[in-house]
Design a protein around this motif. Sequence first.
Motif, PDB file in Angstrom:
ATOM      1  N   LEU A  18       0.845  -1.184   0.000  1.00  0.00           N
ATOM      2  CA  LEU A  18       0.000   0.000   0.000  1.00  0.00           C
ATOM      3  C   LEU A  18       0.883   1.238   0.000  1.00  0.00           C
ATOM      4  CD1 LEU A  18      -2.698  -1.012   2.643  1.00  0.00           C
ATOM      5  CD2 LEU A  18      -2.990  -0.888   0.167  1.00  0.00           C
ATOM      6  N   ARG A  19       0.346   2.336  -0.448  1.00  0.00           N
ATOM      7  CA  ARG A  19       1.038   3.632  -0.444  1.00  0.00           C
ATOM      8  C   ARG A  19       0.199   4.595   0.384  1.00  0.00           C
ATOM      9  NH1 ARG A  19       6.039   3.923  -2.460  1.00  0.00           N
ATOM     10  NH2 ARG A  19       5.645   5.993  -3.229  1.00  0.00           N
ATOM     11  N   ILE A  20       0.850   5.575   0.965  1.00  0.00           N
ATOM     12  CA  ILE A  20       0.167   6.617   1.725  1.00  0.00           C
ATOM     13  C   ILE A  20      -0.118   7.750   0.746  1.00  0.00           C
ATOM     14  CG2 ILE A  20       0.331   8.236   3.645  1.00  0.00           C
ATOM     15  CD1 ILE A  20       2.491   6.226   4.786  1.00  0.00           C
ATOM     16  N   VAL A  21      -1.383   8.151   0.630  1.00  0.00           N
ATOM     17  CA  VAL A  21      -1.718   9.212  -0.319  1.00  0.00           C
ATOM     18  C   VAL A  21      -2.267  10.459   0.361  1.00  0.00           C
ATOM     19  CG1 VAL A  21      -2.081   7.662  -2.264  1.00  0.00           C
ATOM     20  CG2 VAL A  21      -3.998   8.254  -0.799  1.00  0.00           C
ATOM     21  N   ARG A  22      -2.663  10.348   1.637  1.00  0.00           N
ATOM     22  CA  ARG A  22      -3.206  11.534   2.311  1.00  0.00           C
ATOM     23  C   ARG A  22      -2.918  11.455   3.800  1.00  0.00           C
ATOM     24  NH1 ARG A  22      -8.447  13.833   4.093  1.00  0.00           N
ATOM     25  NH2 ARG A  22      -8.488  15.952   3.293  1.00  0.00           N
ATOM     26  N   LEU A  23      -2.440  12.560   4.346  1.00  0.00           N
ATOM     27  CA  LEU A  23      -2.232  12.714   5.788  1.00  0.00           C
ATOM     28  C   LEU A  23      -3.044  13.915   6.234  1.00  0.00           C
ATOM     29  CD1 LEU A  23       1.643  12.319   5.725  1.00  0.00           C
ATOM     30  CD2 LEU A  23       0.015  10.609   6.512  1.00  0.00           C
ATOM     31  N   LYS A  24      -3.676  13.815   7.409  1.00  0.00           N
ATOM     32  CA  LYS A  24      -4.524  14.907   7.869  1.00  0.00           C
ATOM     33  C   LYS A  24      -4.289  15.176   9.348  1.00  0.00           C
ATOM     34  CE  LYS A  24      -9.083  15.125   9.000  1.00  0.00           C
ATOM     35  NZ  LYS A  24     -10.473  14.759   8.904  1.00  0.00           N
ATOM     36  N   CYS A  25      -4.210  16.454   9.698  1.00  0.00           N
ATOM     37  CA  CYS A  25      -4.065  16.870  11.088  1.00  0.00           C
ATOM     38  C   CYS A  25      -5.432  16.774  11.773  1.00  0.00           C
ATOM     39  CB  CYS A  25      -3.539  18.304  11.150  1.00  0.00           C
ATOM     40  SG  CYS A  25      -3.463  18.968  12.832  1.00  0.00           S
ATOM     41  N   ALA A  26      -5.501  16.073  12.871  1.00  0.00           N
ATOM     42  CA  ALA A  26      -6.761  15.932  13.600  1.00  0.00           C
ATOM     43  C   ALA A  26      -7.174  17.234  14.270  1.00  0.00           C
ATOM     44  CB  ALA A  26      -6.639  14.833  14.654  1.00  0.00           C
ATOM     45  N   ALA A  27      -6.220  18.103  14.568  1.00  0.00           N
ATOM     46  CA  ALA A  27      -6.536  19.341  15.273  1.00  0.00           C
ATOM     47  C   ALA A  27      -7.065  20.426  14.342  1.00  0.00           C
ATOM     48  CB  ALA A  27      -5.305  19.848  16.013  1.00  0.00           C
TER      49      ALA A  27
END
Length: 96
Positions: A18-27
Amino acid sequence: MQFMKHLPSSCPACSEPLRIVRLKCAACETAVEGDFAFPALMQLPPAEQEFVLRFVLCSGSLKEMAREMGLSYPTVRNKLDDIIDHLKTLAHEPTR
């Protein structure tokens, strides 16, 4: 015993990485999108990741790990050698 969920690193349908395509800040909801590979340690199976964590927490002492795990020193050394070989293989795989 507490079970931790492990982040999958391979596709459940075809077993490809798998590849990482999106990272999101929870704050603040800021998101970063791209095509990122998993770090080598995250590509190891959960049992090997746990071994590496124990190794670090034992300050790299295989003797201490063997004592804690109830295994012989050569057995623990062999497990570490297997992980080292696995990491070398991962380091030489082409990124997609």
